[in-house]
Design a protein around this motif. Structure first.
Motif, PDB file in Angstrom:
ATOM      1  N   VAL A 164      -5.021   2.443 -12.285  1.00  0.00           N
ATOM      2  CA  VAL A 164      -3.948   1.453 -12.351  1.00  0.00           C
ATOM      3  C   VAL A 164      -3.535   1.252 -13.813  1.00  0.00           C
ATOM      4  O   VAL A 164      -2.346   1.143 -14.119  1.00  0.00           O
ATOM      5  CB  VAL A 164      -4.396   0.123 -11.701  1.00  0.00           C
ATOM      6  N   ALA A 165      -4.505   1.234 -14.722  1.00  0.00           N
ATOM      7  CA  ALA A 165      -4.207   1.058 -16.150  1.00  0.00           C
ATOM      8  C   ALA A 165      -3.376   2.220 -16.684  1.00  0.00           C
ATOM      9  O   ALA A 165      -2.402   2.009 -17.409  1.00  0.00           O
ATOM     10  CB  ALA A 165      -5.512   0.927 -16.945  1.00  0.00           C
ATOM     11  N   GLU A 166      -3.752   3.459 -16.329  1.00  0.00           N
ATOM     12  CA  GLU A 166      -2.985   4.631 -16.770  1.00  0.00           C
ATOM     13  C   GLU A 166      -1.564   4.580 -16.224  1.00  0.00           C
ATOM     14  O   GLU A 166      -0.607   4.898 -16.931  1.00  0.00           O
ATOM     15  CB  GLU A 166      -3.635   5.922 -16.262  1.00  0.00           C
ATOM     16  N   LEU A 167      -1.449   4.197 -14.982  1.00  0.00           N
ATOM     17  CA  LEU A 167      -0.139   4.131 -14.334  1.00  0.00           C
ATOM     18  C   LEU A 167       0.768   3.116 -15.022  1.00  0.00           C
ATOM     19  O   LEU A 167       1.921   3.415 -15.341  1.00  0.00           O
ATOM     20  CB  LEU A 167      -0.326   3.776 -12.859  1.00  0.00           C
ATOM     21  N   ALA A 168       0.245   1.929 -15.293  1.00  0.00           N
ATOM     22  CA  ALA A 168       1.028   0.892 -15.974  1.00  0.00           C
ATOM     23  C   ALA A 168       1.461   1.359 -17.356  1.00  0.00           C
ATOM     24  O   ALA A 168       2.618   1.188 -17.748  1.00  0.00           O
ATOM     25  CB  ALA A 168       0.222  -0.401 -16.074  1.00  0.00           C
ATOM     26  N   ALA A 169       0.531   1.966 -18.088  1.00  0.00           N
ATOM     27  CA  ALA A 169       0.861   2.442 -19.437  1.00  0.00           C
ATOM     28  C   ALA A 169       1.883   3.573 -19.383  1.00  0.00           C
ATOM     29  O   ALA A 169       2.843   3.577 -20.154  1.00  0.00           O
ATOM     30  CB  ALA A 169      -0.415   2.903 -20.154  1.00  0.00           C
ATOM     31  N   VAL A 172       5.015   5.968  -6.843  1.00  0.00           N
ATOM     32  CA  VAL A 172       4.611   6.999  -5.888  1.00  0.00           C
ATOM     33  C   VAL A 172       4.776   8.388  -6.500  1.00  0.00           C
ATOM     34  O   VAL A 172       3.898   9.245  -6.376  1.00  0.00           O
ATOM     35  CB  VAL A 172       5.392   6.873  -4.555  1.00  0.00           C
ATOM     36  N   ALA A 173       5.874   8.621  -7.206  1.00  0.00           N
ATOM     37  CA  ALA A 173       6.094   9.918  -7.837  1.00  0.00           C
ATOM     38  C   ALA A 173       5.033  10.207  -8.901  1.00  0.00           C
ATOM     39  O   ALA A 173       4.536  11.329  -9.002  1.00  0.00           O
ATOM     40  CB  ALA A 173       7.493   9.972  -8.456  1.00  0.00           C
ATOM     41  N   ALA A 174       4.672   9.202  -9.682  1.00  0.00           N
ATOM     42  CA  ALA A 174       3.674   9.392 -10.739  1.00  0.00           C
ATOM     43  C   ALA A 174       2.283   9.607 -10.162  1.00  0.00           C
ATOM     44  O   ALA A 174       1.426  10.202 -10.824  1.00  0.00           O
ATOM     45  CB  ALA A 174       3.667   8.180 -11.672  1.00  0.00           C
ATOM     46  N   CYS A 175       2.057   9.136  -8.954  1.00  0.00           N
ATOM     47  CA  CYS A 175       0.717   9.221  -8.357  1.00  0.00           C
ATOM     48  C   CYS A 175       0.520  10.486  -7.531  1.00  0.00           C
ATOM     49  O   CYS A 175      -0.363  10.541  -6.672  1.00  0.00           O
ATOM     50  CB  CYS A 175       0.446   7.982  -7.511  1.00  0.00           C
ATOM     51  N   ARG A 176       1.299  11.505  -7.816  1.00  0.00           N
ATOM     52  CA  ARG A 176       1.056  12.792  -7.145  1.00  0.00           C
ATOM     53  C   ARG A 176      -0.334  13.298  -7.514  1.00  0.00           C
ATOM     54  O   ARG A 176      -0.949  14.035  -6.768  1.00  0.00           O
ATOM     55  CB  ARG A 176       2.124  13.802  -7.533  1.00  0.00           C
ATOM     56  N   HIS A 221       1.932   4.271   1.665  1.00  0.00           N
ATOM     57  CA  HIS A 221       2.519   5.203   0.700  1.00  0.00           C
ATOM     58  C   HIS A 221       1.568   5.597  -0.415  1.00  0.00           C
ATOM     59  O   HIS A 221       1.787   6.590  -1.103  1.00  0.00           O
ATOM     60  CB  HIS A 221       3.790   4.605   0.091  1.00  0.00           C
ATOM     61  N   LEU A 222       0.518   4.801  -0.629  1.00  0.00           N
ATOM     62  CA  LEU A 222      -0.504   5.092  -1.635  1.00  0.00           C
ATOM     63  C   LEU A 222      -1.872   4.946  -0.999  1.00  0.00           C
ATOM     64  O   LEU A 222      -2.066   4.094  -0.137  1.00  0.00           O
ATOM     65  CB  LEU A 222      -0.445   4.103  -2.809  1.00  0.00           C
ATOM     66  N   ALA A 223      -2.794   5.750  -1.474  1.00  0.00           N
ATOM     67  CA  ALA A 223      -4.208   5.565  -1.134  1.00  0.00           C
ATOM     68  C   ALA A 223      -4.855   4.958  -2.370  1.00  0.00           C
ATOM     69  O   ALA A 223      -4.615   5.405  -3.500  1.00  0.00           O
ATOM     70  CB  ALA A 223      -4.858   6.894  -0.789  1.00  0.00           C
ATOM     71  N   VAL A 224      -5.635   3.913  -2.162  1.00  0.00           N
ATOM     72  CA  VAL A 224      -6.281   3.203  -3.260  1.00  0.00           C
ATOM     73  C   VAL A 224      -7.782   3.395  -3.135  1.00  0.00           C
ATOM     74  O   VAL A 224      -8.356   3.161  -2.068  1.00  0.00           O
ATOM     75  CB  VAL A 224      -5.915   1.701  -3.224  1.00  0.00           C
ATOM     76  N   HIS A 225      -8.403   3.842  -4.211  1.00  0.00           N
ATOM     77  CA  HIS A 225      -9.844   4.073  -4.238  1.00  0.00           C
ATOM     78  C   HIS A 225     -10.455   3.123  -5.248  1.00  0.00           C
ATOM     79  O   HIS A 225     -10.378   3.346  -6.458  1.00  0.00           O
ATOM     80  CB  HIS A 225     -10.148   5.530  -4.594  1.00  0.00           C
ATOM     81  N   ARG A 226     -11.036   2.029  -4.724  1.00  0.00           N
ATOM     82  CA  ARG A 226     -11.656   1.023  -5.594  1.00  0.00           C
ATOM     83  C   ARG A 226     -12.974   1.559  -6.124  1.00  0.00           C
ATOM     84  O   ARG A 226     -13.684   2.265  -5.424  1.00  0.00           O
ATOM     85  CB  ARG A 226     -11.883  -0.274  -4.835  1.00  0.00           C
ATOM     86  N   VAL A 255      -5.404   5.409  -7.849  1.00  0.00           N
ATOM     87  CA  VAL A 255      -4.337   5.418  -6.850  1.00  0.00           C
ATOM     88  C   VAL A 255      -3.749   6.812  -6.771  1.00  0.00           C
ATOM     89  O   VAL A 255      -3.640   7.515  -7.780  1.00  0.00           O
ATOM     90  CB  VAL A 255      -3.233   4.374  -7.163  1.00  0.00           C
ATOM     91  N   VAL A 256      -3.382   7.224  -5.551  1.00  0.00           N
ATOM     92  CA  VAL A 256      -2.792   8.544  -5.339  1.00  0.00           C
ATOM     93  C   VAL A 256      -1.790   8.446  -4.185  1.00  0.00           C
ATOM     94  O   VAL A 256      -1.992   7.689  -3.237  1.00  0.00           O
ATOM     95  CB  VAL A 256      -3.882   9.615  -5.055  1.00  0.00           C
TER      96      VAL A 256
END
Length: 126
Positions: free
Chosen positions: A67-72, A58-62, A93-98, A37-38
């Motif tokens: 998703v796992a890193e973000l949650a942790a 959103v701030a963390a996904c600059r 607000h986010l781009a998701v790359h599966r 996610v970005v």
């Protein structure tokens, strides 16, 4: 009696943050742990108007992250991050790359995700 530390209240239940919704809901399966996610420029432009958790995501996904890193990193329940990331993606607000379906079946990817989560939890300390 010791004072509670300042910050996010630990008593907030995940279902309150997601209004009882679960990842995937009626849009398909939940976001895989390794989904990248970005933030989008639109997300960064409205950062000030987002709720606390949405703002933090959103701030963390600059920079792109899973998703796992973000949650942790945010110390939020994985399923809360999944639901909020889906909401933020739907809002632009986010781009998701599966990940590629073939990669999902690769056990080495899962091993790297597990090792990364362990590294995050080890470096987080108490």
């Amino acid at each position: 009696m010791a004072e509670e530390p300042a910050g996010r209240a630990p008593a907030i239940r995940p279902f309150l943050l997601t209004a009882g919704r679960v990842s995937g809901g009626n849009t398909g399966p939940p976001l895989p742990l390794e989904t990248q996610v970005v933030s989008t420029s639109a997300g960064l432009a409205v950062l000030h108007s987002l709720t606390f958790e949405q703002h933090d995501i959103v701030a963390a996904c600059r920079r792109p992250q899973s998703v796992a890193e973000l949650a942790a990193g945010l110390r939020l329940h994985l399923n809360v991050v999944r639901v909020l990331a889906e909401d933020l993606c739907a809002a632009g607000h986010l781009a998701v790359h599966r990940p590629d379906a073939g990669t999902v079946q690769d056990i080495s990817v899962l091993r790297r995700v597990i090792d990364g989560l362990r590294a995050v939890s080890d470096s987080g300390g108490t």
